[in-house]
Design a protein around this motif. Structure first.
Motif, PDB file in Angstrom:
ATOM      1  N   SER A  77       0.808  -1.212   0.000  1.00  0.00           N
ATOM      2  CA  SER A  77       0.000   0.000   0.000  1.00  0.00           C
ATOM      3  C   SER A  77       0.848   1.271   0.000  1.00  0.00           C
ATOM      4  CB  SER A  77      -0.924   0.007   1.221  1.00  0.00           C
ATOM      5  OG  SER A  77      -0.151  -0.027   2.412  1.00  0.00           O
ATOM      6  N   THR A  78       2.143   1.156   0.232  1.00  0.00           N
ATOM      7  CA  THR A  78       3.011   2.326   0.303  1.00  0.00           C
ATOM      8  C   THR A  78       3.428   2.759  -1.095  1.00  0.00           C
ATOM      9  OG1 THR A  78       3.848   1.530   2.403  1.00  0.00           O
ATOM     10  CG2 THR A  78       5.100   3.260   1.328  1.00  0.00           C
ATOM     11  N   LYS A  79       3.429   4.050  -1.346  1.00  0.00           N
ATOM     12  CA  LYS A  79       3.771   4.575  -2.662  1.00  0.00           C
ATOM     13  C   LYS A  79       5.032   5.423  -2.582  1.00  0.00           C
ATOM     14  CE  LYS A  79      -0.051   3.051  -4.635  1.00  0.00           C
ATOM     15  NZ  LYS A  79      -0.073   2.071  -5.715  1.00  0.00           N
ATOM     16  N   ILE A  80       5.807   5.381  -3.646  1.00  0.00           N
ATOM     17  CA  ILE A  80       6.936   6.287  -3.788  1.00  0.00           C
ATOM     18  C   ILE A  80       6.827   6.966  -5.141  1.00  0.00           C
ATOM     19  CG2 ILE A  80       8.461   4.934  -2.317  1.00  0.00           C
ATOM     20  CD1 ILE A  80       9.831   3.941  -4.842  1.00  0.00           C
ATOM     21  N   THR A  81       7.520   8.055  -5.303  1.00  0.00           N
ATOM     22  CA  THR A  81       7.461   8.812  -6.544  1.00  0.00           C
ATOM     23  C   THR A  81       8.597   8.412  -7.469  1.00  0.00           C
ATOM     24  OG1 THR A  81       6.430  10.681  -5.426  1.00  0.00           O
ATOM     25  CG2 THR A  81       7.507  11.124  -7.528  1.00  0.00           C
ATOM     26  N   ILE A  82       8.260   8.146  -8.719  1.00  0.00           N
ATOM     27  CA  ILE A  82       9.285   7.903  -9.728  1.00  0.00           C
ATOM     28  C   ILE A  82       9.743   9.252 -10.257  1.00  0.00           C
ATOM     29  CG2 ILE A  82       9.825   6.878 -11.962  1.00  0.00           C
ATOM     30  CD1 ILE A  82       7.735   4.815 -11.497  1.00  0.00           C
ATOM     31  N   PRO A  83      10.990   9.601 -10.075  1.00  0.00           N
ATOM     32  CA  PRO A  83      11.459  10.892 -10.576  1.00  0.00           C
ATOM     33  C   PRO A  83      11.584  10.874 -12.092  1.00  0.00           C
ATOM     34  CG  PRO A  83      13.278   9.649  -9.655  1.00  0.00           C
ATOM     35  CD  PRO A  83      12.045   8.853  -9.376  1.00  0.00           C
ATOM     36  N   PRO A  84      11.593  12.043 -12.725  1.00  0.00           N
ATOM     37  CA  PRO A  84      11.837  12.072 -14.165  1.00  0.00           C
ATOM     38  C   PRO A  84      13.238  11.567 -14.487  1.00  0.00           C
ATOM     39  CG  PRO A  84      11.862  14.286 -13.233  1.00  0.00           C
ATOM     40  CD  PRO A  84      11.368  13.374 -12.156  1.00  0.00           C
ATOM     41  N   LEU A  85      13.418  11.079 -15.692  1.00  0.00           N
ATOM     42  CA  LEU A  85      14.688  10.484 -16.097  1.00  0.00           C
ATOM     43  C   LEU A  85      15.852  11.449 -15.934  1.00  0.00           C
ATOM     44  CD1 LEU A  85      16.049   7.964 -17.292  1.00  0.00           C
ATOM     45  CD2 LEU A  85      15.578   8.889 -19.576  1.00  0.00           C
ATOM     46  N   LYS A  86      15.613  12.729 -16.194  1.00  0.00           N
ATOM     47  CA  LYS A  86      16.697  13.704 -16.114  1.00  0.00           C
ATOM     48  C   LYS A  86      17.225  13.876 -14.690  1.00  0.00           C
ATOM     49  CE  LYS A  86      13.577  17.689 -15.676  1.00  0.00           C
ATOM     50  NZ  LYS A  86      13.965  18.025 -14.314  1.00  0.00           N
ATOM     51  N   ASP A  87      16.434  13.436 -13.694  1.00  0.00           N
ATOM     52  CA  ASP A  87      16.896  13.496 -12.311  1.00  0.00           C
ATOM     53  C   ASP A  87      17.681  12.254 -11.901  1.00  0.00           C
ATOM     54  OD1 ASP A  87      15.689  15.918 -12.110  1.00  0.00           O
ATOM     55  OD2 ASP A  87      14.005  15.251 -10.861  1.00  0.00           O
ATOM     56  N   LEU A  88      17.730  11.245 -12.779  1.00  0.00           N
ATOM     57  CA  LEU A  88      18.450  10.007 -12.481  1.00  0.00           C
ATOM     58  C   LEU A  88      19.797   9.943 -13.179  1.00  0.00           C
ATOM     59  CD1 LEU A  88      15.487   7.463 -12.740  1.00  0.00           C
ATOM     60  CD2 LEU A  88      16.414   8.542 -10.685  1.00  0.00           C
ATOM     61  N   ASN A  92      25.357  13.332 -19.801  1.00  0.00           N
ATOM     62  CA  ASN A  92      26.438  12.440 -20.228  1.00  0.00           C
ATOM     63  C   ASN A  92      26.164  10.972 -19.893  1.00  0.00           C
ATOM     64  OD1 ASN A  92      28.083  14.625 -21.181  1.00  0.00           O
ATOM     65  ND2 ASN A  92      28.641  15.069 -19.049  1.00  0.00           N
ATOM     66  N   GLY A  93      25.003  10.709 -19.317  1.00  0.00           N
ATOM     67  CA  GLY A  93      24.641   9.338 -18.996  1.00  0.00           C
ATOM     68  C   GLY A  93      25.122   8.869 -17.641  1.00  0.00           C
ATOM     69  N   LYS A  94      25.657   9.759 -16.823  1.00  0.00           N
ATOM     70  CA  LYS A  94      26.147   9.387 -15.499  1.00  0.00           C
ATOM     71  C   LYS A  94      24.997   9.346 -14.506  1.00  0.00           C
ATOM     72  CE  LYS A  94      29.419  10.755 -11.896  1.00  0.00           C
ATOM     73  NZ  LYS A  94      30.414  11.772 -11.459  1.00  0.00           N
ATOM     74  N   VAL A  95      24.949   8.308 -13.687  1.00  0.00           N
ATOM     75  CA  VAL A  95      23.910   8.186 -12.666  1.00  0.00           C
ATOM     76  C   VAL A  95      24.148   9.227 -11.575  1.00  0.00           C
ATOM     77  CG1 VAL A  95      22.903   6.689 -10.903  1.00  0.00           C
ATOM     78  CG2 VAL A  95      23.561   5.733 -13.116  1.00  0.00           C
ATOM     79  N   ILE A  96      23.115  10.016 -11.272  1.00  0.00           N
ATOM     80  CA  ILE A  96      23.269  11.106 -10.315  1.00  0.00           C
ATOM     81  C   ILE A  96      22.288  11.004  -9.154  1.00  0.00           C
ATOM     82  CG2 ILE A  96      24.226  12.738 -11.978  1.00  0.00           C
ATOM     83  CD1 ILE A  96      21.428  13.899 -12.355  1.00  0.00           C
ATOM     84  N   SER A  97      21.539   9.902  -9.094  1.00  0.00           N
ATOM     85  CA  SER A  97      20.557   9.758  -8.018  1.00  0.00           C
ATOM     86  C   SER A  97      20.361   8.281  -7.692  1.00  0.00           C
ATOM     87  CB  SER A  97      19.222  10.394  -8.437  1.00  0.00           C
ATOM     88  OG  SER A  97      18.298  10.375  -7.373  1.00  0.00           O
ATOM     89  N   ASP A  98      19.572   8.012  -6.673  1.00  0.00           N
ATOM     90  CA  ASP A  98      19.308   6.632  -6.248  1.00  0.00           C
ATOM     91  C   ASP A  98      18.505   5.889  -7.314  1.00  0.00           C
ATOM     92  OD1 ASP A  98      18.900   4.302  -4.727  1.00  0.00           O
ATOM     93  OD2 ASP A  98      17.022   5.102  -3.935  1.00  0.00           O
ATOM     94  N   ILE A  99      19.000   4.740  -7.758  1.00  0.00           N
ATOM     95  CA  ILE A  99      18.277   3.918  -8.734  1.00  0.00           C
ATOM     96  C   ILE A  99      18.022   2.512  -8.176  1.00  0.00           C
ATOM     97  CG2 ILE A  99      19.133   5.170 -10.756  1.00  0.00           C
ATOM     98  CD1 ILE A  99      21.191   2.892 -11.128  1.00  0.00           C
ATOM     99  N   SER A 100      18.263   2.307  -6.882  1.00  0.00           N
ATOM    100  CA  SER A 100      18.144   0.968  -6.319  1.00  0.00           C
ATOM    101  C   SER A 100      16.723   0.423  -6.416  1.00  0.00           C
ATOM    102  CB  SER A 100      18.599   0.974  -4.856  1.00  0.00           C
ATOM    103  OG  SER A 100      17.797   1.838  -4.079  1.00  0.00           O
ATOM    104  N   TRP A 101      15.719   1.308  -6.445  1.00  0.00           N
ATOM    105  CA  TRP A 101      14.318   0.895  -6.505  1.00  0.00           C
ATOM    106  C   TRP A 101      13.932   0.308  -7.854  1.00  0.00           C
ATOM    107  CZ3 TRP A 101      11.793   3.519 -10.366  1.00  0.00           C
ATOM    108  CH2 TRP A 101      12.366   4.725 -10.787  1.00  0.00           C
ATOM    109  N   PHE A 146      20.418   0.600 -18.864  1.00  0.00           N
ATOM    110  CA  PHE A 146      19.477  -0.006 -17.919  1.00  0.00           C
ATOM    111  C   PHE A 146      18.524   1.043 -17.357  1.00  0.00           C
ATOM    112  CE2 PHE A 146      18.351  -0.522 -13.477  1.00  0.00           C
ATOM    113  CZ  PHE A 146      17.645  -1.713 -13.505  1.00  0.00           C
ATOM    114  N   VAL A 147      19.053   2.166 -16.896  1.00  0.00           N
ATOM    115  CA  VAL A 147      18.222   3.206 -16.290  1.00  0.00           C
ATOM    116  C   VAL A 147      17.201   3.719 -17.305  1.00  0.00           C
ATOM    117  CG1 VAL A 147      18.212   5.511 -15.266  1.00  0.00           C
ATOM    118  CG2 VAL A 147      19.986   3.869 -14.632  1.00  0.00           C
ATOM    119  N   GLU A 148      17.631   3.950 -18.536  1.00  0.00           N
ATOM    120  CA  GLU A 148      16.716   4.470 -19.560  1.00  0.00           C
ATOM    121  C   GLU A 148      15.575   3.493 -19.840  1.00  0.00           C
ATOM    122  OE1 GLU A 148      19.969   7.139 -22.111  1.00  0.00           O
ATOM    123  OE2 GLU A 148      19.512   5.083 -22.704  1.00  0.00           O
TER     124      GLU A 148
END
Length: 418
Positions: A77-88, A92-101, A146-148
């Protein structure tokens, strides 16, 4: 009378079909229409969860900048927000945020140990999605890809779920991938440790003798050139070959997860085969000598690495997929609980996959390789039972049967004794 009648010639010319003439404006509109169709079709080539494939309305709503899904570690029942791709990832394609989810589980078992079977099996449910091909994250560009792709999958599934009016609306999909051989490669493992500490690992293992035969025949079937004499494959893999006896040392690969102490002499000897490796040729350079290994275990570098992987690990023996009794049902239930799936999984149907063989491992010419592989299996079974299974983050499907199957690794699986 003249053969050339000007009246007839004029009528014939009028009756000819001439191609229609398009204005430049019509041609531009036509080309724009074609490009639009190609672009829209191309976007739908991305893989999507099963429920998206079954969209009877064939509609696609625009992707919002943010959306909500249920996280792996919390209740449904718990929800989290999926951020926009540009925040991940940055430009240059470098990961800049949490992607573990983004990744709930990974089938990273050894090749020829049921990884494809499990991928196809878990894709039969509405609550799990595994990418349709092997998806290995070996380098930074793989991580960006993978992130994309998985960001798009998360958003599309959530959109599809919003328009559903049945029980599936409240069920969260678990996203996974299949990549056999991760435990052989340091860079892959570092990516998982850095970016996916909550991803649940699923690892299949197999009797080393039968694994070697299957993997050898598989590679030959893919037109990979391998020596006819398997004795030359004793020891570590050379010249970018993937088949060698070292790759059947599953316990040494599993130890890289650092879920055991790695301090006792008995454990070290089991992992590095000090009991028997001196009896075989080509093995002396496979691992550091015991003295060098012990110096490493006492070094500060080793102590810094002692934290290990926090990821949970589900371990199975490949024969648990093909038993004719209740074993597949027990494995199915273990998978359901392990992945927190609400619905019952479909039954695992026993099958026998018969393929042409380039070698029969039971032939006398392969006796040396068989003996070494049985030694590997004997030590692997002891280490898994006495050390790995003691870790609370390790889960075993049908533990009693699993142990019995491990015990068989110290025996020759052929009709002959060696």
């Amino acid at each position: 009378m003249s053969t050339h009648d000007p009246v007839i010639s004029t009528k014939a010319a009028c009756n000819r079909r001439t191609p229609p003439k398009f204005s430049s404006r019509k041609l531009t509109a036509f080309y724009f229409f074609i490009l639009t169709v190609v672009f829209m079709c191309g976007r739908h080539l991305l893989p999507r969860p099963p429920s998206v494939y079954n969209n009877s309305n064939n509609t696609k709503s625009s992707a919002p900048s943010t959306t909500e899904i249920t996280p792996t570690t919390n209740s449904n029942s718990t929800k989290i927000t999926i951020p926009p791709l540009k925040d991940l990832i940055d430009k240059n394609g470098k990961v800049i945020s949490d992607i573990s989810w983004m990744l709930d589980f990974a089938i990273i078992g050894f090749p020829k140990s049921g990884t494809s079977f499990l991928k196809n099996y878990l894709n039969q449910t509405e609550e799990t999605f595994v990418y349709h091909r092997e998806f290995c994250i070996k380098k930074s560009s793989d991580l960006t890809r993978f992130v994309e792709i998985y960001h798009e999958l998360h958003v599309r599934f959530q959109q599809q779920q919003q328009v559903q009016h049945n029980d599936n609306k409240n069920k969260r999909i678990r996203f996974g991938l299949k990549c056999p051989g991760v435990l052989y490669r340091s860079h892959d493992m570092n990516i998982y440790k850095t970016y996916f500490p909550n991803t649940k690992f699923i690892v299949g293992i197999r009797h080393p003798v039968m694994w070697f035969e299957s993997f050898y025949n598989y590679q030959v079937g893919r037109n990979v050139s391998l020596p006819a004499s398997t004795s030359s494959l004793i020891g570590k893999c050379e010249n970018h070959q993937k088949v060698c006896t070292d790759r059947a040392r599953f316990h040494a690969a599993l130890a890289r997860l650092r879920k055991t102490p790695l301090v006792e002499k008995k454990e070290v000897d089991l992992l590095f085969g000090t009991r028997y490796e001196g009896n075989y040729s080509n093995t002396s350079s496979s691992h550091p000598p015991p003295q060098q290994l012990r110096r490493f275990l006492n070094s500060s570098k080793h102590k810094k690495q002692q934290d290990g992987f926090p990821n949970q690990l589900l371990l199975y023996e490949v024969r648990q997929l093909h038993q004719n009794d209740t074993t597949p049902r027990e494995l199915s239930e273990t998978l359901r609980n392990y992945l927190d799936i609400q619905s019952d999984l479909p039954p695992i149907l026993s099958y026998k996959n018969i393929k042409p063989r380039a070698i029969n491992i039971c032939d006398d010419v392969h006796a040396n390789v068989r003996r070494l592989l049985v030694d590997h299996g004997t030590d692997a079974a002891i280490w898994i039972k006495e050390y790995l299974m003691e870790n609370p983050t390790v889960e075993i499907a049908s533990p009693e049967l699993f142990v019995r199957l491990l015990d068989s690794w110290s025996a020759y699986p052929c009709a002959t004794t060696a």
